[in-house]
Write a protein that holds these residues in place. Structure first.
Motif, mmCIF file in Angstrom:
data_model
loop_
_atom_site.group_PDB
_atom_site.id
_atom_site.type_symbol
_atom_site.label_atom_id
_atom_site.label_comp_id
_atom_site.label_asym_id
_atom_site.label_seq_id
_atom_site.Cartn_x
_atom_site.Cartn_y
_atom_site.Cartn_z
ATOM 1 N N PHE A 24 65.936 88.126 60.909
ATOM 2 C CA PHE A 24 64.619 88.603 60.503
ATOM 3 C C PHE A 24 63.564 88.324 61.569
ATOM 4 N N PRO A 28 63.610 92.474 62.895
ATOM 5 C CA PRO A 28 63.125 92.496 61.512
ATOM 6 C C PRO A 28 63.396 93.794 60.745
ATOM 7 N N ARG A 29 63.281 94.941 61.388
ATOM 8 C CA ARG A 29 63.490 96.188 60.649
ATOM 9 C C ARG A 29 64.965 96.397 60.282
ATOM 10 N N ALA A 32 65.565 94.025 57.420
ATOM 11 C CA ALA A 32 64.976 94.524 56.173
ATOM 12 C C ALA A 32 65.850 95.606 55.560
ATOM 13 N N TYR A 35 68.657 93.970 53.941
ATOM 14 C CA TYR A 35 68.175 93.270 52.750
ATOM 15 C C TYR A 35 68.140 94.197 51.550
ATOM 16 N N ALA A 39 61.827 98.603 56.026
ATOM 17 C CA ALA A 39 60.434 98.476 56.443
ATOM 18 C C ALA A 39 60.090 99.644 57.354
ATOM 19 N N GLU A 45 53.744 95.252 57.166
ATOM 20 C CA GLU A 45 54.658 94.299 56.529
ATOM 21 C C GLU A 45 55.431 93.450 57.527
ATOM 22 N N SER A 46 55.242 93.680 58.820
ATOM 23 C CA SER A 46 55.981 92.892 59.814
ATOM 24 C C SER A 46 55.685 91.404 59.683
ATOM 25 N N TYR A 48 55.281 89.847 56.872
ATOM 26 C CA TYR A 48 56.103 89.368 55.764
ATOM 27 C C TYR A 48 57.568 89.240 56.166
ATOM 28 N N LEU A 49 58.007 90.100 57.060
ATOM 29 C CA LEU A 49 59.373 89.982 57.565
ATOM 30 C C LEU A 49 59.521 88.691 58.372
ATOM 31 N N LYS A 52 59.768 85.844 55.920
ATOM 32 C CA LYS A 52 61.137 85.763 55.382
ATOM 33 C C LYS A 52 62.069 85.112 56.384
ATOM 34 N N ASP A 89 65.387 87.574 45.285
ATOM 35 C CA ASP A 89 65.671 88.718 46.159
ATOM 36 C C ASP A 89 66.280 89.873 45.362
#
Length: 124
Positions: A24, A28-29, A32, A35, A39, A45-46, A48-49, A52, A89
């Motif tokens: 992450f 990150p993308r 996500a 997950y 994203a 939202e990066s 928030y990634l 996480k 989650d």
């Protein structure tokens, strides 16, 4: 034998969550998407990634530290509490348009394995 199984599973789970945290933080993308809630590119939202990633990395390292420096009961209590994260989650994936297969097949199944490990550690 139970000792090796319980601690071995705890190590594998902790290393896996470290891996997820690092993923992450570095991609990150892709993380996500894995997950279950993709994203958007360049989205807000990066942050928030990253949160996480830090959360998962921290949980994994704390788990490894407990395994190395405490007893089975401490590790079992940690696993019991940390199982809340994949349960959460599961709910997040379901509430944000992810598939039931990912929610239950990845996140909820992870929670069950963590709870199984907690039970094994409590049995030591």
């Amino acid at each position: 034998m139970l000792n090796v199984l319980a601690y071995g599973l705890a190590v594998v789970l902790s290393l896996f969550i470290v891996f997820i945290g690092v993923r992450f933080l570095t991609t990150p993308r892709n993380a996500a998407a894995g997950y279950g809630v993709p994203a958007s590119a360049g989205g807000a939202e990066s942050a928030y990634l990253t949160v996480k990633g830090v959360r998962d990395l921290t949980y994994g390292l704390v788990g490894l530290a407990l395994i190395a420096f405490t007893n089975a009961d401490a590790v079992a209590w940690f696993m019991l509490v940390v199982a809340l994260a994949p349960v959460g989650d599961t709910v997040i994936v379901l509430r944000h348009g992810g598939t039931r297969a990912v929610a239950f097949g990845i996140h909820f199944a992870t929670a069950l394995v963590i709870l199984l490990d907690a039970a094994l550690l409590f049995a030591l």
